[in-house]
Design a protein around this motif. Structure first.
Motif, PDB file in Angstrom:
ATOM      1  N   ARG A  42      32.563 -32.009 -12.893  1.00  0.00           N
ATOM      2  CA  ARG A  42      33.200 -32.308 -11.596  1.00  0.00           C
ATOM      3  C   ARG A  42      32.490 -33.539 -10.886  1.00  0.00           C
ATOM      4  N   LEU A  43      31.135 -33.910 -11.083  1.00  0.00           N
ATOM      5  CA  LEU A  43      30.636 -34.944 -10.610  1.00  0.00           C
ATOM      6  C   LEU A  43      31.437 -36.253 -11.240  1.00  0.00           C
ATOM      7  N   LEU A  44      31.761 -36.153 -12.378  1.00  0.00           N
ATOM      8  CA  LEU A  44      32.262 -37.482 -13.040  1.00  0.00           C
ATOM      9  C   LEU A  44      33.626 -37.500 -12.411  1.00  0.00           C
ATOM     10  N   VAL A  45      34.534 -36.176 -12.179  1.00  0.00           N
ATOM     11  CA  VAL A  45      35.722 -36.375 -11.519  1.00  0.00           C
ATOM     12  C   VAL A  45      35.787 -37.058 -10.333  1.00  0.00           C
ATOM     13  N   LEU A  46      34.635 -36.507  -9.340  1.00  0.00           N
ATOM     14  CA  LEU A  46      34.344 -37.138  -8.018  1.00  0.00           C
ATOM     15  C   LEU A  46      34.135 -38.526  -7.896  1.00  0.00           C
ATOM     16  N   SER A  47      33.068 -38.922  -8.939  1.00  0.00           N
ATOM     17  CA  SER A  47      32.763 -40.510  -8.952  1.00  0.00           C
ATOM     18  C   SER A  47      33.956 -41.283  -9.214  1.00  0.00           C
ATOM     19  N   ALA A  48      34.761 -40.816 -10.422  1.00  0.00           N
ATOM     20  CA  ALA A  48      36.048 -41.669 -10.792  1.00  0.00           C
ATOM     21  C   ALA A  48      36.831 -41.739  -9.557  1.00  0.00           C
ATOM     22  N   ILE A  52      38.118 -45.477  -7.724  1.00  0.00           N
ATOM     23  CA  ILE A  52      39.445 -45.630  -7.686  1.00  0.00           C
ATOM     24  C   ILE A  52      39.765 -45.957  -6.275  1.00  0.00           C
ATOM     25  N   THR A  53      39.276 -44.977  -5.473  1.00  0.00           N
ATOM     26  CA  THR A  53      39.941 -45.199  -3.965  1.00  0.00           C
ATOM     27  C   THR A  53      39.176 -46.351  -3.229  1.00  0.00           C
ATOM     28  N   ALA A  54      37.936 -46.796  -3.763  1.00  0.00           N
ATOM     29  CA  ALA A  54      37.019 -48.219  -3.418  1.00  0.00           C
ATOM     30  C   ALA A  54      37.864 -49.402  -3.892  1.00  0.00           C
ATOM     31  N   LEU A  55      38.456 -49.061  -5.353  1.00  0.00           N
ATOM     32  CA  LEU A  55      39.276 -50.141  -5.696  1.00  0.00           C
ATOM     33  C   LEU A  55      40.428 -50.517  -4.938  1.00  0.00           C
ATOM     34  N   ALA A  56      41.136 -49.438  -4.475  1.00  0.00           N
ATOM     35  CA  ALA A  56      42.509 -49.444  -3.879  1.00  0.00           C
ATOM     36  C   ALA A  56      42.052 -50.140  -2.364  1.00  0.00           C
ATOM     37  N   LEU A  77      33.468 -49.896 -13.899  1.00  0.00           N
ATOM     38  CA  LEU A  77      32.706 -48.640 -13.516  1.00  0.00           C
ATOM     39  C   LEU A  77      33.872 -47.593 -13.866  1.00  0.00           C
ATOM     40  N   GLY A  78      34.974 -48.026 -13.299  1.00  0.00           N
ATOM     41  CA  GLY A  78      36.060 -46.913 -13.455  1.00  0.00           C
ATOM     42  C   GLY A  78      36.413 -46.617 -15.011  1.00  0.00           C
ATOM     43  N   LEU A  79      36.278 -47.661 -15.815  1.00  0.00           N
ATOM     44  CA  LEU A  79      36.559 -47.564 -17.018  1.00  0.00           C
ATOM     45  C   LEU A  79      35.444 -47.006 -18.079  1.00  0.00           C
ATOM     46  N   ILE A  80      33.988 -47.178 -17.388  1.00  0.00           N
ATOM     47  CA  ILE A  80      33.057 -46.346 -18.211  1.00  0.00           C
ATOM     48  C   ILE A  80      32.952 -44.813 -17.661  1.00  0.00           C
ATOM     49  N   LEU A  81      33.225 -44.672 -16.597  1.00  0.00           N
ATOM     50  CA  LEU A  81      33.446 -43.113 -16.012  1.00  0.00           C
ATOM     51  C   LEU A  81      34.797 -42.559 -16.795  1.00  0.00           C
ATOM     52  N   TYR A  82      35.702 -43.326 -17.214  1.00  0.00           N
ATOM     53  CA  TYR A  82      36.554 -42.633 -17.766  1.00  0.00           C
ATOM     54  C   TYR A  82      36.445 -42.202 -19.216  1.00  0.00           C
TER      55      TYR A  82
END
Length: 155
Positions: A42-48, A52-56, A77-82
């Motif tokens: 859940r923490l990974l999903v929230l972080s991702a 993604i929101t910050a990227l937008a 960072l998004g790719l690493i979290l993915y």
């Protein structure tokens, strides 16, 4: 090794982007991993989602150099979290049906259904963001003449 000599472990599933051996190793791995517990997932999903929101929202950064660096850092960072998310679910989402049992297939398909239902409000949110920053939008003055790569990459 020729294609004809490849065993069933070496088969590559192009649509899913995985090999049979990779899926088998992930599903048979019994080592304890903190990524496989519900809390860290859940923490990974929230972080991702936050990345993604910050990227937008990098479209609102005025300085071109800072915006570009921010986009690159957030994308990496998004790719690493993915990659961590993919590892945490043991590749079940990418596994072909022949590698899974009925319970795993039903669980994966139910999660796909939930994910696609979640994409509709997300698409509306992106549409609203685009409406706010386009020519007649409230925030147009802040993004006038800038590239929208952050929005495109995050979507």
């Amino acid at each position: 090794m020729k294609d004809a000599d490849k065993g069933p472990k070496d088969r590559f599933y192009w649509q899913e982007g995985v090999t049979r051996g990779e899926v088998t190793r992930a599903l048979s791995d019994r080592r304890s991993s903190p990524l496989r517990r519900q809390g860290p997932r859940r923490l990974l999903v929230l972080s991702a989602a936050l990345v993604i929101t910050a990227l937008a929202l990098t479209v609102l950064i005025n300085d071109t150099k800072f915006r570009t660096y921010s986009e690159v850092i957030l994308m990496v960072l998004g790719l690493i979290l993915y990659a961590f998310l993919r590892q945490s679910v043991r590749l079940i989402s990418e596994a072909p049906n022949e590698s899974l049992d009925e319970r795993q297939i039903a669980l994966r398909d139910a999660n796909y259904s939930l994910a696609y239902r979640s994409l509709v409000p997300l698409t509306y949110a992106y549409g609203a963001l685009l409406a706010v920053i386009t020519a007649d939008g409230w925030l147009h003055d802040y993004v006038n003449g800038r590239f929208w790569t952050g929005i495109a990459l995050s979507y």
